[in-house]
Design an enzyme around this catalytic site. Sequence first.
Site, PDB file in Angstrom:
ATOM      1  N   THR A  69       0.790  -1.233   0.000  1.00  0.00           N
ATOM      2  CA  THR A  69       0.000   0.000   0.000  1.00  0.00           C
ATOM      3  C   THR A  69       0.826   1.290   0.000  1.00  0.00           C
ATOM      4  O   THR A  69       0.662   2.136  -0.879  1.00  0.00           O
ATOM      5  CB  THR A  69      -0.944   0.001   1.221  1.00  0.00           C
ATOM      6  N   HIS A 238      -2.786  -1.909  -5.872  1.00  0.00           N
ATOM      7  CA  HIS A 238      -2.342  -3.290  -6.157  1.00  0.00           C
ATOM      8  C   HIS A 238      -3.579  -4.161  -6.205  1.00  0.00           C
ATOM      9  O   HIS A 238      -4.690  -3.693  -5.894  1.00  0.00           O
ATOM     10  CB  HIS A 238      -1.389  -3.803  -5.061  1.00  0.00           C
TER      11      HIS A 238
HETATM   12  P1  AMP Z   1      -1.444  -3.132   3.523  1.00  0.00           P
HETATM   13  O1  AMP Z   1      -2.600  -3.971   3.140  1.00  0.00           O
HETATM   14  O2  AMP Z   1      -0.659  -3.731   4.646  1.00  0.00           O
HETATM   15  O3  AMP Z   1      -0.544  -2.809   2.366  1.00  0.00           O
HETATM   16  O4  AMP Z   1      -1.992  -1.747   4.076  1.00  0.00           O
HETATM   17  C1  AMP Z   1      -3.339  -1.335   3.998  1.00  0.00           C
HETATM   18  C2  AMP Z   1      -3.667  -0.465   5.172  1.00  0.00           C
HETATM   19  O5  AMP Z   1      -2.973   0.783   5.088  1.00  0.00           O
HETATM   20  C3  AMP Z   1      -5.118  -0.030   5.243  1.00  0.00           C
HETATM   21  O6  AMP Z   1      -5.921  -0.993   5.855  1.00  0.00           O
HETATM   22  C4  AMP Z   1      -5.058   1.234   6.082  1.00  0.00           C
HETATM   23  O7  AMP Z   1      -5.348   0.968   7.421  1.00  0.00           O
HETATM   24  C5  AMP Z   1      -3.610   1.672   5.979  1.00  0.00           C
HETATM   25  N1  AMP Z   1      -3.561   3.042   5.473  1.00  0.00           N
HETATM   26  C6  AMP Z   1      -3.965   3.476   4.284  1.00  0.00           C
HETATM   27  N2  AMP Z   1      -3.775   4.809   4.146  1.00  0.00           N
HETATM   28  C7  AMP Z   1      -3.227   5.220   5.300  1.00  0.00           C
HETATM   29  C8  AMP Z   1      -2.782   6.485   5.779  1.00  0.00           C
HETATM   30  N3  AMP Z   1      -2.885   7.592   5.028  1.00  0.00           N
HETATM   31  N4  AMP Z   1      -2.261   6.538   7.028  1.00  0.00           N
HETATM   32  C9  AMP Z   1      -2.127   5.416   7.777  1.00  0.00           C
HETATM   33  N5  AMP Z   1      -2.539   4.198   7.368  1.00  0.00           N
HETATM   34  C10 AMP Z   1      -3.068   4.094   6.150  1.00  0.00           C
HETATM   35 ZN    ZN Z   2      -3.094  -1.390  -0.498  1.00  0.00          ZN
HETATM   36 ZN    ZN Z   3      -3.409  -4.981   1.923  1.00  0.00          ZN
END
Ligand code: AMP
Ligand code: ZN
Ligand code: ZN
Length: 405
Positions: A69, A238
């Site tokens: 992300t 993604h």
């Molecule tokens: P991941 O699936 O581990 O790549 O990350 C996804 C998570 O990133 C989401 O569930 C959100 O909780 C977190 N996320 C997205 N945007 C932000 C942001 N601006 N600040 C902090 N966390 C975020």
């Molecule tokens: Zn993501």
């Molecule tokens: Zn994710």
Amino acid sequence: MKNYLIKIFLLIALLPVIITAQPKPYVLLVSFDGFRWDYLNRNITPNLDMVIKNGVRASSLRPVFPSKTFPNHISIITGMYAENHGIIFNKFEDVDTKEVYQLSDKDAVRNPKWYKGEAFWETAKKNNIVTASFYWPGSELYDVNRRPTYYKKYMHNFPYKKRIDGVIDWLKLPQSKRPHFITLYFHDTDTYGHKYGPNSHEINISIKRLDSLVGYLNNELSKIRMKDSINIIFVSDHGMTEISDKKIVSIKNILYGLNYKFGGIKPLAMIEPNEKDFELIYEKLKRNQQHFKLYRKNDLPRYYHFNKNKNIYSLLLVAEHGWSIINDVKTIDLSKHSDKGNHGFDNNNMDMHGVFLATGPCFKSGYSVGTLWNIDVYPMLCKIFNIPPSPSIDGKLERIEFLLK
Ligand code: AMP
Ligand code: ZN
Ligand code: ZN
């Protein structure tokens, strides 16, 4: 009299500029986290289908490696590979200072020192364009010159419709204060994709929920008479693929008793061996190379664009598609690895690809194209606003500008 003549002279001199000056465009960049490219083919997205009919659809949007992300949102907004913009994972350490960057740490996420690229809102600010963000990774920096004019502190559970209402409120501001570039973010398909997998009933409900938000957004834009004048770009960072608790490689099992630092995410592990154990650790991993590929940092294939950064460890393990790499002893606790979906794998694999749709006065209508690269979105935004991109980007305008009218 003299003043009057000067005014007339100025008007005549500036007339060609006034006639040819284009009105400054409005662009809303919407991110649906983890929205895989083929979710649009499930016949459950009537509102996004209208966007496709009236605008541009790419068959997919290729993320950068690793397909996670934060690295990808920062790539979209800076036009750079993760090795260059510096946000190499959602969590990593500065190998010199030992400070840790992680998305759950508000102070780290807002510290400008981690971000080596120029976000589009910075480029826009240099060109007197007002910007806003209802969430985007990297939009909350402590440095006022490096964040959007208006921004919100990330609140995971903030209601979706209220995010859209916030965007509409910004668009209702008087002309001089109104943002021309706005970002908007929804985590829904990522959350449900992890928990239930990309082929579940639950993910389809999530897809429908986001699609109905597109309907709500369109209605609200119509109410303020901006529906036809605003450009809306829908992207995702993604895709998602099915994983299984039967497909787990345990590094601790392989390297039991040896000293090393472990970093990364389940489909991609970084290992920094204790100096004296380096060759032993390398050999052990090489001998047990099953369901992952082992690379020395400098031997990682160039197409990943993932070795130039000092915070990447010496050894990289890329999991086979659908597999996970963990640093626990495998048999102890599988319950915490109960997710049904994940991403972070090889970014060329179609399961890791996201979506790209765009509609509005700057975009062609009913135009369907092949895969786009997310690092090319930034130069496209610069082209739309007719401003110079930052010189150090990896994105290429010629791979994307054919979408524009
Ligand atoms: P991941 O699936 O581990 O790549 O990350 C996804 C998570 O990133 C989401 O569930 C959100 O909780 C977190 N996320 C997205 N945007 C932000 C942001 N601006 N600040 C902090 N966390 C975020
Ligand atoms: Zn993501
Ligand atoms: Zn994710």
